[in-house]
Design an enzyme around this catalytic site. Structure first.
Site, PDB file in Angstrom:
ATOM      1  N   ASP A 165      37.857  -4.325   7.782  1.00  0.00           N
ATOM      2  CA  ASP A 165      37.095  -3.492   6.841  1.00  0.00           C
ATOM      3  C   ASP A 165      37.024  -2.024   7.262  1.00  0.00           C
ATOM      4  OD1 ASP A 165      36.603  -5.810   5.390  1.00  0.00           O
ATOM      5  OD2 ASP A 165      34.758  -6.227   6.497  1.00  0.00           O
ATOM      6  N   LYS A 186      41.436   0.101   5.380  1.00  0.00           N
ATOM      7  CA  LYS A 186      42.900  -0.018   5.310  1.00  0.00           C
ATOM      8  C   LYS A 186      43.380   0.110   3.863  1.00  0.00           C
ATOM      9  CE  LYS A 186      42.576  -4.070   7.249  1.00  0.00           C
ATOM     10  NZ  LYS A 186      41.148  -4.080   7.561  1.00  0.00           N
ATOM     11  N   GLY A 224      39.755  -8.286   2.094  1.00  0.00           N
ATOM     12  CA  GLY A 224      39.187  -7.615   0.920  1.00  0.00           C
ATOM     13  C   GLY A 224      39.453  -6.137   1.099  1.00  0.00           C
ATOM     14  N   HIS A 225      40.443  -5.618   0.385  1.00  0.00           N
ATOM     15  CA  HIS A 225      40.838  -4.216   0.535  1.00  0.00           C
ATOM     16  C   HIS A 225      40.424  -3.447  -0.707  1.00  0.00           C
ATOM     17  CE1 HIS A 225      44.148  -5.448   3.649  1.00  0.00           C
ATOM     18  NE2 HIS A 225      42.930  -5.783   3.998  1.00  0.00           N
ATOM     19  N   GLN A 240      42.664  -7.759   8.146  1.00  0.00           N
ATOM     20  CA  GLN A 240      41.755  -7.982   9.284  1.00  0.00           C
ATOM     21  C   GLN A 240      41.865  -6.821  10.289  1.00  0.00           C
ATOM     22  OE1 GLN A 240      43.752 -11.072   8.242  1.00  0.00           O
ATOM     23  NE2 GLN A 240      42.091 -11.040   6.804  1.00  0.00           N
TER      24      GLN A 240
HETATM   25  P1  GDP Z   1      39.612  -2.753   4.379  1.00  0.00           P
HETATM   26  O1  GDP Z   1      39.366  -4.218   4.417  1.00  0.00           O
HETATM   27  O2  GDP Z   1      40.026  -2.220   5.704  1.00  0.00           O
HETATM   28  O3  GDP Z   1      40.557  -2.339   3.285  1.00  0.00           O
HETATM   29  O4  GDP Z   1      38.190  -2.081   4.055  1.00  0.00           O
HETATM   30  P2  GDP Z   1      37.151  -2.539   2.913  1.00  0.00           P
HETATM   31  O5  GDP Z   1      37.678  -2.132   1.593  1.00  0.00           O
HETATM   32  O6  GDP Z   1      36.766  -3.962   3.095  1.00  0.00           O
HETATM   33  O7  GDP Z   1      35.871  -1.702   3.339  1.00  0.00           O
HETATM   34  C1  GDP Z   1      35.895  -0.301   3.407  1.00  0.00           C
HETATM   35  C2  GDP Z   1      34.864   0.257   2.414  1.00  0.00           C
HETATM   36  O8  GDP Z   1      34.683   1.626   2.676  1.00  0.00           O
HETATM   37  C3  GDP Z   1      35.274   0.160   0.956  1.00  0.00           C
HETATM   38  O9  GDP Z   1      34.156  -0.001   0.170  1.00  0.00           O
HETATM   39  C4  GDP Z   1      35.926   1.528   0.709  1.00  0.00           C
HETATM   40  O10 GDP Z   1      35.898   1.921  -0.658  1.00  0.00           O
HETATM   41  C5  GDP Z   1      35.055   2.400   1.533  1.00  0.00           C
HETATM   42  N1  GDP Z   1      35.670   3.610   2.099  1.00  0.00           N
HETATM   43  C6  GDP Z   1      36.919   3.777   2.579  1.00  0.00           C
HETATM   44  N2  GDP Z   1      37.032   4.999   3.139  1.00  0.00           N
HETATM   45  C7  GDP Z   1      35.830   5.599   3.019  1.00  0.00           C
HETATM   46  C8  GDP Z   1      35.298   6.834   3.452  1.00  0.00           C
HETATM   47  O11 GDP Z   1      35.942   7.646   4.093  1.00  0.00           O
HETATM   48  N3  GDP Z   1      33.986   7.072   3.162  1.00  0.00           N
HETATM   49  C9  GDP Z   1      33.207   6.196   2.503  1.00  0.00           C
HETATM   50  N4  GDP Z   1      31.945   6.522   2.270  1.00  0.00           N
HETATM   51  N5  GDP Z   1      33.675   5.008   2.086  1.00  0.00           N
HETATM   52  C10 GDP Z   1      34.962   4.714   2.350  1.00  0.00           C
HETATM   53  P1  IMO Z   2      39.983  -7.184   5.871  1.00  0.00           P
HETATM   54  O1  IMO Z   2      41.464  -7.292   5.665  1.00  0.00           O
HETATM   55  C1  IMO Z   2      36.516  -8.396   8.178  1.00  0.00           C
HETATM   56  C2  IMO Z   2      36.497 -12.475   9.758  1.00  0.00           C
HETATM   57  C3  IMO Z   2      35.491 -13.449   9.180  1.00  0.00           C
HETATM   58  C4  IMO Z   2      35.239 -14.294  10.418  1.00  0.00           C
HETATM   59  C5  IMO Z   2      36.628 -14.386  11.054  1.00  0.00           C
HETATM   60  C6  IMO Z   2      37.403 -15.645  10.704  1.00  0.00           C
HETATM   61  O2  IMO Z   2      39.222  -6.973   4.622  1.00  0.00           O
HETATM   62  O3  IMO Z   2      39.672  -6.201   6.947  1.00  0.00           O
HETATM   63  P2  IMO Z   2      38.689 -16.432   8.514  1.00  0.00           P
HETATM   64  O4  IMO Z   2      38.201 -16.710   7.130  1.00  0.00           O
HETATM   65  O5  IMO Z   2      39.759 -15.398   8.581  1.00  0.00           O
HETATM   66  O6  IMO Z   2      39.068 -17.680   9.261  1.00  0.00           O
HETATM   67  O7  IMO Z   2      37.405 -15.845   9.296  1.00  0.00           O
HETATM   68  O8  IMO Z   2      37.336 -13.254  10.595  1.00  0.00           O
HETATM   69  N1  IMO Z   2      37.372 -11.823   8.750  1.00  0.00           N
HETATM   70  C7  IMO Z   2      37.252 -10.549   8.385  1.00  0.00           C
HETATM   71  N2  IMO Z   2      36.337  -9.616   8.716  1.00  0.00           N
HETATM   72  N3  IMO Z   2      37.532  -8.072   7.369  1.00  0.00           N
HETATM   73  C8  IMO Z   2      38.480  -8.985   7.046  1.00  0.00           C
HETATM   74  O9  IMO Z   2      39.575  -8.671   6.352  1.00  0.00           O
HETATM   75  C9  IMO Z   2      38.341 -10.305   7.523  1.00  0.00           C
HETATM   76  N4  IMO Z   2      39.046 -11.434   7.383  1.00  0.00           N
HETATM   77  C10 IMO Z   2      38.468 -12.352   8.151  1.00  0.00           C
HETATM   78  O10 IMO Z   2      34.326 -12.789   8.755  1.00  0.00           O
HETATM   79  O11 IMO Z   2      34.405 -13.609  11.308  1.00  0.00           O
HETATM   80 MG    MG Z   3      37.867  -5.595   3.881  1.00  0.00          MG
END
Ligand code: GDP
Ligand code: IMO
Ligand code: MG
Length: 426
Positions: free
Chosen positions: A13, A16, A40-41, A222
């Site tokens: 999270d 990416k 979840g991207h 991840q």
């Molecule tokens: P990922 O799994 O690495 O793709 O990240 P996620 O999408 O799960 O979580 C990142 C969150 O931060 C999302 O809600 C993005 O829209 C948000 N985000 C990404 N870059 C920035 C930033 O520079 N500032 C803020 N405030 N939010 C951001």
């Molecule tokens: P993105 O790509 C954050 C965590 C779960 C748990 C562990 C194992 O959005 O960054 P799983 O279901 O993969 O067997 O769970 O990994 N986890 C993540 N945490 N971002 C993710 O993906 C994750 N995918 C799995 O919360 O701790």
């Molecule tokens: Mg994510």
């Protein structure tokens, strides 16, 4: 360089999805190589927000080819729902391909994921319950079902044999009710013709693309600390979210991997269980959670929050061979008088600077902080590095110096425009 890997430097999270989408404006292909719909991207375009789980984050560009590589585990139901959701929003889905070698997530994988978590009780991993671990277990045990099997004549017989085996485990090991074999078979036979057009030997596609000089982005899911070898085992996912994982999960040789871009939040978050040295279980942690909207994209769970851990990110830089860092969500840190960076771990009477393997040691580590002055300005409208407050620039420089990797991109908001490129990376 014609290839760049985007890897999570922390526990996932990190942003990416935003960076892949940002860089994908110049990419011909975006390739996922591991994980599944546990990811979840988030991609924000204008006022539209997209949460992508299995489909690569290059999908919002019409010309970009999006590949779900052989190392990914694919839930057909989740995949088709995502396709339908994107189509309904007017996004083109005809440039998405799935490797014929990718493994299929079956309903019993999700059920066993949930049952094994329940059985672990207090020691539960906190998985996303998407069936990821059990699917990779079958792959390694050589009882998995691949995309190519789904297209073959004996798919039904193969499924029936596997469901019967799993039902024994579900009933005898977990004392739970058997799954309805006929219902699963009917559901999955219904996916065959819908999935067929997406399936290809994607390794050949990526290789061909590289031969033609195409620009390929490898999209990690991840993060490094969730890697099954390098992460906080057993509180990890069941795949290799590191740069090396792509040599296996996308079908290209390791020598083809050019830039390795580490994506790190300007602080640290984690969902799920396991030790977290810089965790803030106080008002500061709460303030970061609220300012950063730190709730899971896949499960909606509140994310645990803490200060930037340079011990951890330095370890990530080493494991991945990182060539640069993109520092994300810096805007969230506005409004603090002081900001801390963890530069070492205090363990008994020692100072540890290499991330330990033992969770017992890690859980006993206390953060050694360096404190920097914070800033109160809103960063979200700033468009160039020199426009950032001096204290924000000092913070970035401190991270660069401690981790030993240049910060080439700074993100100050979820939108494409809220991206400060210090040095071009792709
Ligand atoms: P990922 O799994 O690495 O793709 O990240 P996620 O999408 O799960 O979580 C990142 C969150 O931060 C999302 O809600 C993005 O829209 C948000 N985000 C990404 N870059 C920035 C930033 O520079 N500032 C803020 N405030 N939010 C951001
Ligand atoms: P993105 O790509 C954050 C965590 C779960 C748990 C562990 C194992 O959005 O960054 P799983 O279901 O993969 O067997 O769970 O990994 N986890 C993540 N945490 N971002 C993710 O993906 C994750 N995918 C799995 O919360 O701790
Ligand atoms: Mg994510």
């Amino acid at each position: 360089m014609t290839t760049a890997v985007i890897v999570g430097a922390q526990w996932g999270d990190e942003g990416k999805g935003k960076m892949i989408d940002y860089l994908a404006q110049r990419a011909d292909m975006v390739v996922r190589g591991q994980g599944g719909n546990n990811a979840g991207h988030t991609v924000v375009v204008g006022d539209e927000k997209y949460a992508l789980h299995l489909i690569p984050s290059g999908v919002l560009y019409e010309e970009t080819v999006n590949i779900i590589g052989n190392g990914v585990v694919v839930d057909p139901k989740g995949f088709l729902q995502e396709i339908d959701g994107l189509k309904a929003r007017g996004v083109k889905t005809d440039r998405i391909f799935i490797s014929d070698r990718a493994h299929l997530i079956m309903p019993y994988h999700r059920v066993i994921d949930a049952l094994s978590e329940e059985k672990r009780g207090e020691k539960k991993i906190g998985t996303t319950k998407k069936g990821i671990g059990p699917c990779y277990m079958d792959k390694v045990e050589r009882t998995g079902i691949r995309m190519t099997d789904l297209l073959e004549e004996d798919f039904e017989a193969l499924m029936r044999a596997r469901i019967q085996d799993k039902n024994e485990i579900i009933e005898k090991l977990y004392g739970a009710e058997k799954l309805n074999e006929d219902l699963i078979v009917e559901e999955y036979l219904g996916y065959v013709e819908r999935i067929r057009p997406f399936v290809r030997d994607t390794g050949v596609m990526v290789h061909q693309g590289l031969l033609e000089g195409k620009k390929v982005l490898l999209e990690g899911a991840q993060g490094t600390l969730l890697d099954v070898d390098y992460g906080t085992y057993p509180y990890v996912t069941s795949s290799h979210p590191i740069s090396g994982g792509f040599a296996i999960g996308s079908g290209i040789g390791p020598n083809r991997i050019g830039e390795v871009i580490g994506i790190a939040k300007a602080y640290t978050t984690r969902v799920g269980s396991g030790p977290f040295v810089t965790e803030l279980e106080d008002a500061i942690g709460e303030k970061i959670r609220e300012r950063g909207h730190e709730y899971g994209t896949t499960t909606g769970r509140p994310r645990r929050c803490g200060w930037f851990d340079a011990v951890m990110v330095s370890y990530s830089a080493r494991i991945n061979g990182m060539t640069s860092l993109s520092l994300m969500l810096l805007d969230v840190l506005s409004g603090f008088d002081e900001i801390k960076i963890c530069t070492g771990y205090a363990y008994e009477d020692q100072v540890i600077r290499d991330f330990p393997a033992s969770l017992k040691v890690l859980a006993a580590c206390r953060p050694i902080y360096e404190t920097l002055p914070g800033w109160h300005e809103d960063l979200s409208g700033i468009r160039d590095y020199d426009g950032l407050p001096l204290n924000a620039r000092n913070y970035i420089q401190k991270i660069e110096k401690t981790v030993g990797i240049p910060v080439k991109v700074v993100s100050i908001g979820p939108k494409r425009s809220q991206t400060i490129v210090i040095d071009e990376i792709f």
